[in-house]
Design a protein around this motif. Sequence first.
Motif, PDB file in Angstrom:
ATOM      1  N   UNK A 198       0.749  -1.154   0.033  1.00  0.00           N
ATOM      2  CA  UNK A 198       0.253  -0.123  -0.058  1.00  0.00           C
ATOM      3  C   UNK A 198       0.844   1.336   0.187  1.00  0.00           C
ATOM      4  N   UNK A 199       0.683   2.029  -0.962  1.00  0.00           N
ATOM      5  CA  UNK A 199       1.339   3.218  -1.109  1.00  0.00           C
ATOM      6  C   UNK A 199       0.521   4.517  -0.888  1.00  0.00           C
ATOM      7  N   UNK A 200       0.651   5.385   0.106  1.00  0.00           N
ATOM      8  CA  UNK A 200      -0.089   6.639   0.167  1.00  0.00           C
ATOM      9  C   UNK A 200       0.882   7.728  -0.285  1.00  0.00           C
ATOM     10  N   UNK A 201       0.516   8.203  -1.484  1.00  0.00           N
ATOM     11  CA  UNK A 201       1.354   9.085  -2.230  1.00  0.00           C
ATOM     12  C   UNK A 201       0.463  10.123  -2.907  1.00  0.00           C
ATOM     13  N   UNK A 202       1.341  10.847  -3.779  1.00  0.00           N
ATOM     14  CA  UNK A 202       0.677  11.914  -4.601  1.00  0.00           C
ATOM     15  C   UNK A 202       1.116  11.652  -6.087  1.00  0.00           C
ATOM     16  N   UNK A 203      -0.044  12.171  -7.002  1.00  0.00           N
ATOM     17  CA  UNK A 203       0.631  12.131  -8.485  1.00  0.00           C
ATOM     18  C   UNK A 203      -0.031  13.366  -9.053  1.00  0.00           C
ATOM     19  N   UNK A 204       0.092  13.726 -10.230  1.00  0.00           N
ATOM     20  CA  UNK A 204      -0.302  15.161 -10.773  1.00  0.00           C
ATOM     21  C   UNK A 204      -0.965  14.908 -12.245  1.00  0.00           C
ATOM     22  N   UNK A 205      -1.652  15.735 -12.626  1.00  0.00           N
ATOM     23  CA  UNK A 205      -2.189  15.792 -13.973  1.00  0.00           C
ATOM     24  C   UNK A 205      -1.779  17.082 -14.833  1.00  0.00           C
ATOM     25  N   UNK A 206      -0.993  18.044 -14.126  1.00  0.00           N
ATOM     26  CA  UNK A 206      -0.518  19.210 -14.819  1.00  0.00           C
ATOM     27  C   UNK A 206       0.641  19.540 -14.505  1.00  0.00           C
ATOM     28  N   UNK A 207       1.788  19.334 -15.287  1.00  0.00           N
ATOM     29  CA  UNK A 207       3.169  19.585 -15.045  1.00  0.00           C
ATOM     30  C   UNK A 207       3.508  21.254 -15.243  1.00  0.00           C
ATOM     31  N   UNK A 208       4.128  21.624 -14.367  1.00  0.00           N
ATOM     32  CA  UNK A 208       4.730  23.058 -14.499  1.00  0.00           C
ATOM     33  C   UNK A 208       6.067  23.307 -13.946  1.00  0.00           C
ATOM     34  N   UNK A 209       6.553  24.466 -14.557  1.00  0.00           N
ATOM     35  CA  UNK A 209       7.823  24.956 -14.112  1.00  0.00           C
ATOM     36  C   UNK A 209       7.854  24.776 -12.570  1.00  0.00           C
ATOM     37  N   UNK A 210       6.685  25.553 -11.925  1.00  0.00           N
ATOM     38  CA  UNK A 210       6.904  25.689 -10.474  1.00  0.00           C
ATOM     39  C   UNK A 210       6.672  24.184  -9.845  1.00  0.00           C
ATOM     40  N   UNK A 211       5.990  23.436 -10.261  1.00  0.00           N
ATOM     41  CA  UNK A 211       5.680  21.908  -9.666  1.00  0.00           C
ATOM     42  C   UNK A 211       6.962  21.474  -9.552  1.00  0.00           C
ATOM     43  N   UNK A 212       7.887  21.376 -10.676  1.00  0.00           N
ATOM     44  CA  UNK A 212       9.288  20.514 -10.739  1.00  0.00           C
ATOM     45  C   UNK A 212      10.055  21.432  -9.873  1.00  0.00           C
ATOM     46  N   UNK A 213      10.252  22.528  -9.600  1.00  0.00           N
ATOM     47  CA  UNK A 213      11.024  23.268  -8.656  1.00  0.00           C
ATOM     48  C   UNK A 213      10.652  22.614  -7.259  1.00  0.00           C
ATOM     49  N   UNK A 214       9.208  22.696  -6.928  1.00  0.00           N
ATOM     50  CA  UNK A 214       8.938  22.132  -5.652  1.00  0.00           C
ATOM     51  C   UNK A 214       9.362  20.651  -5.433  1.00  0.00           C
ATOM     52  N   UNK A 215       9.226  19.959  -6.475  1.00  0.00           N
ATOM     53  CA  UNK A 215       9.527  18.501  -6.278  1.00  0.00           C
ATOM     54  C   UNK A 215      11.139  18.156  -6.111  1.00  0.00           C
ATOM     55  N   UNK A 237       5.254  -6.841 -11.839  1.00  0.00           N
ATOM     56  CA  UNK A 237       4.781  -8.010 -11.419  1.00  0.00           C
ATOM     57  C   UNK A 237       3.362  -8.027 -10.555  1.00  0.00           C
ATOM     58  N   UNK A 238       3.107  -6.943  -9.989  1.00  0.00           N
ATOM     59  CA  UNK A 238       2.176  -6.753  -9.017  1.00  0.00           C
ATOM     60  C   UNK A 238       0.870  -6.944  -9.590  1.00  0.00           C
ATOM     61  N   UNK A 239      -0.324  -7.369  -9.103  1.00  0.00           N
ATOM     62  CA  UNK A 239      -1.467  -7.529  -9.619  1.00  0.00           C
ATOM     63  C   UNK A 239      -2.658  -6.772  -8.806  1.00  0.00           C
ATOM     64  N   UNK A 240      -3.709  -6.842  -9.241  1.00  0.00           N
ATOM     65  CA  UNK A 240      -5.004  -6.168  -8.541  1.00  0.00           C
ATOM     66  C   UNK A 240      -4.719  -5.128  -8.057  1.00  0.00           C
ATOM     67  N   UNK A 241      -4.443  -4.254  -9.000  1.00  0.00           N
ATOM     68  CA  UNK A 241      -4.416  -2.716  -8.655  1.00  0.00           C
ATOM     69  C   UNK A 241      -5.621  -2.141  -8.308  1.00  0.00           C
ATOM     70  N   UNK A 242      -5.348  -1.320  -7.292  1.00  0.00           N
ATOM     71  CA  UNK A 242      -6.695  -0.502  -7.026  1.00  0.00           C
ATOM     72  C   UNK A 242      -6.043   0.927  -6.398  1.00  0.00           C
ATOM     73  N   UNK A 296      -3.355   9.896  -3.267  1.00  0.00           N
ATOM     74  CA  UNK A 296      -4.072   8.597  -3.594  1.00  0.00           C
ATOM     75  C   UNK A 296      -3.522   7.544  -2.731  1.00  0.00           C
ATOM     76  N   UNK A 297      -4.200   6.700  -2.427  1.00  0.00           N
ATOM     77  CA  UNK A 297      -3.899   5.369  -1.772  1.00  0.00           C
ATOM     78  C   UNK A 297      -3.905   4.453  -2.829  1.00  0.00           C
ATOM     79  N   UNK A 298      -2.801   3.668  -3.221  1.00  0.00           N
ATOM     80  CA  UNK A 298      -2.542   2.647  -4.004  1.00  0.00           C
ATOM     81  C   UNK A 298      -2.395   1.468  -3.352  1.00  0.00           C
ATOM     82  N   UNK A 299      -3.111   0.450  -3.750  1.00  0.00           N
ATOM     83  CA  UNK A 299      -2.946  -0.930  -3.280  1.00  0.00           C
ATOM     84  C   UNK A 299      -2.784  -2.003  -4.358  1.00  0.00           C
ATOM     85  N   UNK A 300      -1.791  -2.877  -4.306  1.00  0.00           N
ATOM     86  CA  UNK A 300      -1.484  -3.982  -5.280  1.00  0.00           C
ATOM     87  C   UNK A 300      -1.139  -5.266  -4.247  1.00  0.00           C
ATOM     88  N   UNK A 301      -1.188  -6.268  -5.128  1.00  0.00           N
ATOM     89  CA  UNK A 301      -0.681  -7.658  -4.368  1.00  0.00           C
ATOM     90  C   UNK A 301       0.359  -8.369  -5.039  1.00  0.00           C
TER      91      UNK A 301
END
Length: 303
Positions: A198-215, A237-242, A296-301
């Motif tokens: 289980x991964x509690x992380x972030x993703x993004x839909x719009x890339x910007x120069x400011x975002x890349x500076x922050x990251x 090789x993980x399965x059952x992505x949710x 997002x919360x990602x879960x794989x098996x």
Amino acid sequence: MANQTTPQRRFPLRYIATFLALLASVIIGLVASNGNASPSVQEYYGSSESRFGYWLLLGNTRHCGLYRKGQLSPFPISTAHRAMEQKLYTRLELSPGSKVLDAGAGSGYVAIYMAQKGLNVQAIDITPHHIADARKNIKKHKLEDKVSVEYGDYHDLSSFPDESFDGIYTMETFVHADDPVKVLRNFYRLLKPGGALVLHEADFSRNTGTLQDVLRLSHCQNTLEEGGYQELTEKVGFKDFSLEDLTDEVLPMWRLFGVLGYLPYQLFRILGIQDRFINVMAGVEAWLNWGDGRYISVRVLKP
């Protein structure tokens, strides 16, 4: 003869203003990061701004809180932290006595929560003061028999044998990976068949120069575009992505960061020193551009 009174001397306002300006300069100088254009994880978390900010606002917890959709108030923050930890625990779907790897323990609060739920936790971190904090907190909660904290880098988990764990999780630490595929392969090797990641992380839909500076400045260069987590985990090789989108449920905390940091951030931009206050920058920019990214919360098996 009329009584003469000695006129009161007023302390000149310019002296007060000068003193406050000097005090502010000293505080800014002490709290600011060292200006490294590409800090390491240890440098980011070891900076005075990070250490002071996490202590002051989050009580040294190093992850987002989870709120009811539509909630405005971010308080009490500790309740929201525990709710996020409960969400992660629920997503793992493990029974008491299961063994889990906490890959990036911070101050140990997530591991403590998991142990209180009956899990046996092996926690690792690469930041020395995190390890010291986590051990202190675990001892305070009298959970030394349920949680072990060691120095460890999830890029090299060779000290653990194959199929060592029933579950593995990250709480906002996978974004720091320099080689995400290598890390996922390490996780895959360590999980027992049927084990959950289980991964509690972030993703993004719009890339910007400011975002890349922050990251870059927060060493979160592994923050992926939408769809990236499914692609990477299936490649390994993980399965059952949710995936559960928790963006609206973390908004109250980020709104707090944005409101508190807005005026200082604008001042830092005018002075050209915004890069030295990465947490202020990240908090305000995330709030101003809400909707360009997700929590997002990602879960794989492992099959």
